[in-house]
Structures are given as structure tokens and as C-alpha cells.
Scaffold this active site. Structure first.
Site, mmCIF file in Angstrom:
data_model
loop_
_atom_site.group_PDB
_atom_site.id
_atom_site.type_symbol
_atom_site.label_atom_id
_atom_site.label_comp_id
_atom_site.label_asym_id
_atom_site.label_seq_id
_atom_site.Cartn_x
_atom_site.Cartn_y
_atom_site.Cartn_z
ATOM 1 N N LYS A 13 0.832 -1.219 0.000
ATOM 2 C CA LYS A 13 0.000 0.000 0.000
ATOM 3 C C LYS A 13 0.861 1.261 0.000
ATOM 4 O O LYS A 13 0.594 2.188 -0.752
ATOM 5 C CB LYS A 13 -0.868 0.079 1.274
ATOM 6 C CG LYS A 13 -1.945 -0.949 1.387
ATOM 7 C CD LYS A 13 -2.857 -0.649 2.580
ATOM 8 C CE LYS A 13 -2.165 -0.699 3.934
ATOM 9 N NZ LYS A 13 -1.769 -2.034 4.380
ATOM 10 N N ARG A 88 -9.036 1.440 9.366
ATOM 11 C CA ARG A 88 -8.545 0.113 9.734
ATOM 12 C C ARG A 88 -9.640 -0.729 10.379
ATOM 13 O O ARG A 88 -9.421 -1.889 10.686
ATOM 14 C CB ARG A 88 -7.425 0.224 10.767
ATOM 15 C CG ARG A 88 -6.035 0.563 10.242
ATOM 16 C CD ARG A 88 -5.348 -0.582 9.594
ATOM 17 N NE ARG A 88 -3.978 -0.850 9.996
ATOM 18 C CZ ARG A 88 -2.893 -0.173 9.646
ATOM 19 N NH1 ARG A 88 -2.992 0.907 8.916
ATOM 20 N NH2 ARG A 88 -1.709 -0.571 10.025
ATOM 21 N N ARG A 127 11.464 -5.673 5.185
ATOM 22 C CA ARG A 127 11.414 -4.307 5.702
ATOM 23 C C ARG A 127 12.297 -4.225 6.935
ATOM 24 O O ARG A 127 12.684 -5.214 7.516
ATOM 25 C CB ARG A 127 9.982 -3.927 6.112
ATOM 26 C CG ARG A 127 9.023 -3.906 4.982
ATOM 27 C CD ARG A 127 7.800 -3.065 5.265
ATOM 28 N NE ARG A 127 7.116 -3.335 6.507
ATOM 29 C CZ ARG A 127 5.829 -3.045 6.698
ATOM 30 N NH1 ARG A 127 5.119 -2.527 5.728
ATOM 31 N NH2 ARG A 127 5.256 -3.276 7.865
ATOM 32 N N ARG A 129 11.612 -2.185 9.918
ATOM 33 C CA ARG A 129 10.921 -1.238 10.779
ATOM 34 C C ARG A 129 10.916 -1.749 12.204
ATOM 35 O O ARG A 129 10.874 -2.953 12.426
ATOM 36 C CB ARG A 129 9.480 -1.074 10.273
ATOM 37 C CG ARG A 129 9.088 0.337 10.111
ATOM 38 C CD ARG A 129 7.806 0.468 9.356
ATOM 39 N NE ARG A 129 6.675 -0.128 10.068
ATOM 40 C CZ ARG A 129 5.454 -0.143 9.583
ATOM 41 N NH1 ARG A 129 5.204 0.349 8.398
ATOM 42 N NH2 ARG A 129 4.476 -0.673 10.272
ATOM 43 N N ARG A 140 -0.189 -8.286 13.846
ATOM 44 C CA ARG A 140 -0.813 -7.328 12.927
ATOM 45 C C ARG A 140 -1.631 -8.042 11.853
ATOM 46 O O ARG A 140 -2.692 -7.572 11.462
ATOM 47 C CB ARG A 140 0.250 -6.425 12.277
ATOM 48 C CG ARG A 140 0.851 -5.417 13.249
ATOM 49 C CD ARG A 140 1.230 -4.117 12.563
ATOM 50 N NE ARG A 140 2.121 -4.293 11.444
ATOM 51 C CZ ARG A 140 3.440 -4.421 11.543
ATOM 52 N NH1 ARG A 140 4.015 -4.377 12.725
ATOM 53 N NH2 ARG A 140 4.175 -4.575 10.488
HETATM 54 P P1 AMP Z 1 1.275 1.142 9.072
HETATM 55 O O1 AMP Z 1 2.428 2.058 8.815
HETATM 56 O O2 AMP Z 1 0.050 1.504 8.279
HETATM 57 O O3 AMP Z 1 1.642 -0.311 8.955
HETATM 58 O O4 AMP Z 1 0.871 1.370 10.597
HETATM 59 C C1 AMP Z 1 1.770 1.093 11.653
HETATM 60 C C2 AMP Z 1 1.020 0.991 12.973
HETATM 61 O O5 AMP Z 1 0.368 2.240 13.244
HETATM 62 C C3 AMP Z 1 -0.092 -0.049 12.988
HETATM 63 O O6 AMP Z 1 0.384 -1.340 13.309
HETATM 64 C C4 AMP Z 1 -1.001 0.519 14.065
HETATM 65 O O7 AMP Z 1 -0.478 0.253 15.349
HETATM 66 C C5 AMP Z 1 -0.906 2.008 13.826
HETATM 67 N N1 AMP Z 1 -1.948 2.493 12.890
HETATM 68 C C6 AMP Z 1 -1.782 2.963 11.615
HETATM 69 N N2 AMP Z 1 -2.951 3.345 11.082
HETATM 70 C C7 AMP Z 1 -3.887 3.125 12.032
HETATM 71 C C8 AMP Z 1 -5.299 3.294 12.093
HETATM 72 N N3 AMP Z 1 -5.999 3.763 11.051
HETATM 73 N N4 AMP Z 1 -5.922 2.949 13.255
HETATM 74 C C9 AMP Z 1 -5.252 2.478 14.304
HETATM 75 N N5 AMP Z 1 -3.930 2.270 14.304
HETATM 76 C C10 AMP Z 1 -3.246 2.591 13.189
#
Ligand code: AMP
Length: 185
Positions: A13, A88, A127, A129, A140
Site C-alpha cells: 500500500k 482500519r 522491511r 521497521r 498485525r
Molecule cells: P502502518 O504504517 O500503516 O503499517 O501502521 C503502523 C502501525 O500504526 C499499525 O500497526 C497501528 O499500530 C498504527 N496504525 C496505523 N494506522 C492506524 C489506524 N488507522 N488505526 C489504528 N492504528 C493505526
């Protein structure tokens, strides 16, 4: 153009959002990036956020929604935006629908980037991270299946979902997306 990108962690994404953002000249809004920025600033809310993120849990809706809504009100979003990582869960999707209705700026298209599980694991393993430990990745993916995957149906019923085969190089996937968007433009 207002777009949402859906897909499991590791579906690509972020990469596709970056590429589409350049192509359409609209901002790429990643709630993960916005939340990480808060964490880096070391604020009180940043500390609360890191407790969720480091466990692979979703950050609470009130925090995430407030951060997102502030971002959507910035001037560069007037011409459109690409949402990566939001919504989400169904509650966030309802929130987004209401917020955008108030701004008279409904979402045009939701792209679900579909990749086989084996590809997801390979990509996440590559990755680097901080929240990409094997346990948080597993968690996740579990959270994704349980609370995020129902959004595919939600947007399908709304008639704005497009399914994209996300297996292949980033260039190939972008081509597929652009071809698909052109078909209904
Ligand atoms: P991402 O970079 O999209 O993989 O997001 C990393 C982390 O940020 C996720 O594992 C969640 O802990 C948090 N996160 C990102 N977007 C959301 C969202 N819309 N709602 C809740 N937590 C989020």
C-alpha cells in the site's frame, strides 16, 4: 480524486500510494507515518501511541481519527488525497464517511491490493521497521483479518471497491491500478 488503499500489511500500500501520489499530484496520507511522527516527538499522546504500535495493536480510534481529521483539513487535500492505512476498522470507516460528507468530499474509489500470504511474509521480512518483529507481524496480520478485512465488503456494498492483483513488481502493480482507474474514469 479521493482514494483509499486497502490491503494486508506488506501488500505494498505504502509503495503504491507514493507512486499514485506523484502520478496524480495529490497528497499521500499514511496514518502510520502520522502516528510515528507523534511518537518521535515524544509527546504524551506519542507515548500512548507507542504502546499500541509496539504491540502490533491498533491505536485507539479517538487518537487516530483526530490526527487524520486535522490532516484532511489541510489545504493540499482540497485537490484530493490517497489514504494509506486508514480506515482500519468499521468504526473508522463510518467516521470517515461522516467527516468527508461534512466536507462534501466523498471517497471516489477504494483499491484493495490483493497478494498471496507467502508474498506478504517475504515482503515484511525484508522491511526494517522497529515494529516488524516476528511476533508483532503475526499479531498485525491477525488484527488485519479480524477487524480490517471486513472493510472490503463494506466498500464493495457501497459500490466503490476495485480489486487489484498486487503480486508483481511495484511498476506492474501501478500499471494495473492506472489501467483499472482509466476504465471507469
Ligand atoms: P502502518 O504504517 O500503516 O503499517 O501502521 C503502523 C502501525 O500504526 C499499525 O500497526 C497501528 O499500530 C498504527 N496504525 C496505523 N494506522 C492506524 C489506524 N488507522 N488505526 C489504528 N492504528 C493505526
Amino acid at each position: 480524486m479521493r482514494l483509499i488503499l486497502l490491503g494486508t500489511p506488506g501488500a505494498g500500500k505504502g509503495e503504491q500510494a507514493t507512486r499514485l501520489s506523484k502520478n496524480f499530484r495529490i497528497p499521500h496520507i499514511s496514518t502510520g507515518d502520522l502516528l510515528r511522527r507523534e511518537m518521535e516527538e515524544g509527546t504524551e499522546v506519542g507515548r500512548r501511541i507507542s504502546e499500541f504500535v509496539n504491540q502490533g495493536e491498533l491505536v485507539s480510534d479517538d487518537i487516530t481519527q483526530a490526527i487524520l481529521e486535522n490532516r484532511l483539513r489541510e489545504a493540499d487535500c482540497m485537490s484530493g488525497f490517497i489514504l494509506d492505512g486508514f480506515p482500519r476498522n468499521l468504526n473508522q470507516a463510518d467516521f470517515l464517511r461522516a467527516a468527508l460528507a461534512r466536507m462534501q468530499a466523498p471517497v471516489d474509489v477504494v483499491l484493495n491490493i490483493e497478494v498471496p500470504d507467502s508474498t506478504v511474509i517475504d515482503r515484511l521480512a525484508m522491511r526494517n521497521r522497529r515494529d516488524d518483529t516476528p511476533e508483532t507481524i503475526r499479531h498485525r496480520l491477525k488484527v488485519y483479518r479480524k477487524v480490517t478485512a471486513p472493510l472490503v465488503d463494506y466498500y464493495d456494498r457501497a459500490g466503490i471497491l476495485k480489486r487489484i492483483d498486487g503480486d508483481g513488481s511495484p511498476e506492474e502493480v501501478t500499471k494495473r491500478i492506472l489501467a483499472n482507474l482509466a476504465r471507469t474514469a
